[in-house]
Design an enzyme around this catalytic site. Structure first.
Site, PDB file in Angstrom:
ATOM      1  CE  LYS A 146       0.506 -14.295  -1.206  1.00 45.18           C
ATOM      2  NZ  LYS A 146       0.459 -13.270  -0.157  1.00 45.18           N
ATOM      3  CG  ASP A 186      -1.681 -11.096  -2.132  1.00 46.31           C
ATOM      4  OD1 ASP A 186      -1.039 -10.638  -1.186  1.00 46.31           O
ATOM      5  OD2 ASP A 186      -1.285 -10.974  -3.319  1.00 46.31           O
TER       6      ASP A 186
HETATM    7  P1  NDP Z   1      -5.342  -4.772  -3.750  1.00 40.03           P
HETATM    8  O1  NDP Z   1      -5.732  -5.653  -4.877  1.00 40.03           O
HETATM    9  O2  NDP Z   1      -6.349  -4.356  -2.755  1.00 40.03           O
HETATM   10  O3  NDP Z   1      -4.638  -3.431  -4.309  1.00 40.03           O
HETATM   11  C1  NDP Z   1      -3.533  -3.488  -5.144  1.00 40.03           C
HETATM   12  C2  NDP Z   1      -3.185  -2.083  -5.567  1.00 40.03           C
HETATM   13  O4  NDP Z   1      -1.951  -2.127  -6.303  1.00 40.03           O
HETATM   14  C3  NDP Z   1      -4.209  -1.441  -6.494  1.00 40.03           C
HETATM   15  O5  NDP Z   1      -4.179  -0.053  -6.303  1.00 40.03           O
HETATM   16  C4  NDP Z   1      -3.662  -1.816  -7.860  1.00 40.03           C
HETATM   17  O6  NDP Z   1      -4.084  -0.949  -8.902  1.00 40.03           O
HETATM   18  C5  NDP Z   1      -2.182  -1.657  -7.642  1.00 40.03           C
HETATM   19  N1  NDP Z   1      -1.425  -2.498  -8.570  1.00 40.03           N
HETATM   20  C6  NDP Z   1      -1.583  -3.823  -8.794  1.00 40.03           C
HETATM   21  N2  NDP Z   1      -0.739  -4.242  -9.741  1.00 40.03           N
HETATM   22  C7  NDP Z   1      -0.037  -3.155 -10.120  1.00 40.03           C
HETATM   23  C8  NDP Z   1       0.981  -2.928 -11.062  1.00 40.03           C
HETATM   24  N3  NDP Z   1       1.460  -3.925 -11.804  1.00 40.03           N
HETATM   25  N4  NDP Z   1       1.480  -1.668 -11.173  1.00 40.03           N
HETATM   26  C9  NDP Z   1       0.998  -0.652 -10.418  1.00 40.03           C
HETATM   27  N5  NDP Z   1       0.029  -0.803  -9.507  1.00 40.03           N
HETATM   28  C10 NDP Z   1      -0.476  -2.038  -9.364  1.00 40.03           C
HETATM   29  O7  NDP Z   1      -4.108  -5.544  -3.040  1.00 40.03           O
HETATM   30  P2  NDP Z   1      -3.533  -5.338  -1.584  1.00 40.03           P
HETATM   31  O8  NDP Z   1      -3.589  -3.913  -1.201  1.00 40.03           O
HETATM   32  O9  NDP Z   1      -4.128  -6.361  -0.711  1.00 40.03           O
HETATM   33  O10 NDP Z   1      -2.006  -5.787  -1.803  1.00 40.03           O
HETATM   34  C11 NDP Z   1      -0.999  -4.863  -2.213  1.00 40.03           C
HETATM   35  C12 NDP Z   1       0.371  -5.459  -1.930  1.00 40.03           C
HETATM   36  O11 NDP Z   1       0.480  -5.747  -0.527  1.00 40.03           O
HETATM   37  C13 NDP Z   1       0.691  -6.772  -2.635  1.00 40.03           C
HETATM   38  O12 NDP Z   1       2.076  -6.827  -2.889  1.00 40.03           O
HETATM   39  C14 NDP Z   1       0.336  -7.820  -1.581  1.00 40.03           C
HETATM   40  O13 NDP Z   1       1.002  -9.048  -1.795  1.00 40.03           O
HETATM   41  C15 NDP Z   1       0.858  -7.107  -0.348  1.00 40.03           C
HETATM   42  N6  NDP Z   1       0.312  -7.586   0.908  1.00 40.03           N
HETATM   43  C16 NDP Z   1      -1.043  -7.566   1.145  1.00 40.03           C
HETATM   44  C17 NDP Z   1      -1.534  -7.989   2.351  1.00 40.03           C
HETATM   45  C18 NDP Z   1      -2.980  -7.861   2.692  1.00 40.03           C
HETATM   46  O14 NDP Z   1      -3.330  -8.107   3.871  1.00 40.03           O
HETATM   47  N7  NDP Z   1      -3.842  -7.468   1.782  1.00 40.03           N
HETATM   48  C19 NDP Z   1      -0.651  -8.593   3.381  1.00 40.03           C
HETATM   49  C20 NDP Z   1       0.763  -8.466   3.082  1.00 40.03           C
HETATM   50  C21 NDP Z   1       1.198  -8.013   1.871  1.00 40.03           C
HETATM   51  P3  NDP Z   1      -5.308  -1.382  -9.866  1.00 40.03           P
HETATM   52  O15 NDP Z   1      -6.538  -1.060  -9.085  1.00 40.03           O
HETATM   53  O16 NDP Z   1      -5.104  -0.547 -11.075  1.00 40.03           O
HETATM   54  O17 NDP Z   1      -5.149  -2.863 -10.134  1.00 40.03           O
END
Ligand code: NDP
Length: 467
Positions: A146, A186
């Site tokens: 990672k 991510d």
């Molecule tokens: P994105 O950047 O596309 O979206 C993240 C989302 O989470 C946004 O809505 C963001 O809001 C919100 N967010 C981020 N930080 C915070 C916080 N501190 N408090 C509240 N909301 C928050 O990321 P992903 O959807 O790709 O990833 C989301 C999760 O899934 C992560 O934990 C990632 O590690 C996990 N994951 C992702 C994978 C993938 O294929 N993408 C695979 C496996 C796991 P805002 O827009 O305000 O920042």
């Protein structure tokens, strides 16, 4: 008096642990905390695995004698580097880049890149450690890594993102390769960033190889990769519900986040007949009492693509309510899917969900539920699917992207989605095999995922001798 807390950390010794299990857990955790100070998320991730694996290792002493756990908690290597770049005002900016190559016991290092101002080495160690077990569960030959940077893509111009990505890759390129380490996206790293990163790697090496996944369809990407984590999470929840003779059809689903994982978890849940009533971002959440439609979800996708705030949804659709600064867990539901970030659902929120009738939780995000929250779900014996199982669909399709790149082939949408469906089913079966309590229908998916994921990697390490 018995020790309940590990020194200098918030990690608790599991209250059910006695004798050898207790002693081994304490010894390992004391070591982890002492060797990795100031990295509470890494401590938390290790403790969450040890809760299941320590009793298993004490029963299978060959792993203990070979010190497999002691070796597994130490990354193969960690790279930290400077990333200098120029912003649009021609000012020099300096960020820090990381890549933690945790384990290549069963395949090349594999795991995403996160660009977010909050990250530190401990963040990547926690994510890389989780990735070992997740990648092992996918049934595919991928190791674990990672990385990312404290660069904040929010508010940056397209050119600034490009310059940052090119500078970041100029250093990272020497540490990765299609058979060495294959990063992906991510948080903060989507299709645009992966494209810039891939372009720079290709230019530096004069080679067109599958060194990154999540690529554009035109240059080696796989269909369904964008949807895979969210879709896979819902398939996993569907499997958990079917295991207890329930269906997702007609269920009320509460989702946090509105990024990649949340959007496609919502889409698949809706396709399977569920009523999705919330989405959120780091500012607050929206509650759509009658449930989202595909059209409303498309609005959210377009909004987030241009960096908008979820609050803007209620201006367009007044049927919804916006709750500023809050998380969605107070909304009564059957199924909860935390899909935003780590530690976003705590003990009191878990209690509220259970009290309001929630019967299943699927972690779309990595480590979104705090240890105390997990304890509430396990004590209530609801179906709780940890991220390393429930969100493994994304990395599984990344591994299929690597396979397609190696074969120089491109599978159809149906072909990839069918494979995703069967991989999620296989992950569920592995959890049932290692997490069932004999004589009861209950499955502890935490134990199931941890032990099944551990066994394969541990056996490979045993085969290699002492490395
Ligand atoms: P994105 O950047 O596309 O979206 C993240 C989302 O989470 C946004 O809505 C963001 O809001 C919100 N967010 C981020 N930080 C915070 C916080 N501190 N408090 C509240 N909301 C928050 O990321 P992903 O959807 O790709 O990833 C989301 C999760 O899934 C992560 O934990 C990632 O590690 C996990 N994951 C992702 C994978 C993938 O294929 N993408 C695979 C496996 C796991 P805002 O827009 O305000 O920042």
């Amino acid at each position: 008096m018995k020790q309940t807390v590990i020194s200098n950390s918030t990690v608790q010794v599991p209250p059910t642990f006695e004798g050898e299990d207790r002693d081994y857990f304490i010894a390992l955790m004391e070591h982890v905390v002492q060797k990795n100070p100031g990295e509470p998320e890494f401590h938390q991730a290790v403790a969450e695995v040890l809760v299941s694996v320590v009793p298993y290792v004490n029963q299978h002493t060959k792993y203990k004698a070979a010190k497999i756990l002691e070796r597994l908690i130490e990354p193969d290597r960690t790279v930290i580097f400077r990333v200098s770049w120029e912003d649009d005002q021609r000012c020099v900016q300096v960020n820090r880049g990381y890549r933690v190559q945790f384990s290549n016991a069963i395949g090349p290092y594999k795991g995403g890149l996160r660009f977010h101002p909050s990250v530190s080495l401990g963040t990547f160690k926690f994510l890389g450690f989780e990735q070992i077990f997740k990648n092992s569960l996918t049934t595919l030959p991928i190791g674990a890594g990672k990385g990312g940077s404290d660069f904040d893509p929010k508010g940056k111009s397209d050119h600034e993102i490009m310059r940052f990505c090119q500078s970041f890759m100029t250093e990272l390129a020497r540490h990765i390769g299609k058979d060495v380490d294959v990063p992906a996206g991510d948080i903060g790293v989507g299709a645009r960033e992966v494209s810039y990163l891939f372009g720079q790697y290709k230019r530096l090496n004069n080679r067109f190889t599958g060194v990154l996944t999540g690529k554009g369809i035109e240059f080696g990407g796989s269909l369904i990769r964008t949807e895979a984590t969210g879709y896979g999470c819902v398939y996993f929840v569907q499997n958990m519900l079917q295991h207890s003779n329930q269906s997702i059809d007609g269920k009320t689903v509460v989702i946090s986040g509105s990024g990649n994982v949340a959007q496609y978890a919502a889409e698949k849940a809706m396709q399977l007949g569920a009523n999705v009533v919330t989405l959120s971002d780091s500012s607050g959440f929206i509650y759509e009492p009658a449930g989202f439609t595909q059209e409303k979800l498309e609005f959210v996708k377009a909004l987030k693509l241009k960096g908008g705030r979820i609050k803007a949804y209620v201006d367009q659709f007044p049927s919804a309510q916006y709750h500023d600064g809050q998380r969605p867990w107070s909304i009564p539901c059957d199924v909860a899917l935390p899909c935003a970030t780590q530690n976003e659902l705590d003990e009191s929120e878990a209690q509220l969900l259970v009290k309001n009738g929630c019967i299943a939780v699927g972690e779309g995000a990595n480590m979104p539920v705090t240890p105390e929250g997990i304890h509430v779900f396990l004590a209530a014996k609801i179906a709780y699917g940890p991220g390393k199982a429930a969100n493994a669909g994304g990395v599984a399709i990344s591994a299929l992207e690597m396979a397609q790149n190696s074969m120089r082939l491109h599978w159809t949408r149906d072909e990839v989605e069918t494979r995703l469906h069967s991989i999620m089913m296989s992950i569920h079966q592995q959890c049932v095999a290692f997490g069932s309590t004999p004589g009861t229908p209950y499955v502890n998916y935490v134990d199931g995922a941890n032990i099944a994921g551990f066994r394969k990697v541990a056996d490979a390490m045993m085969a290699f001798g002492i490395l």
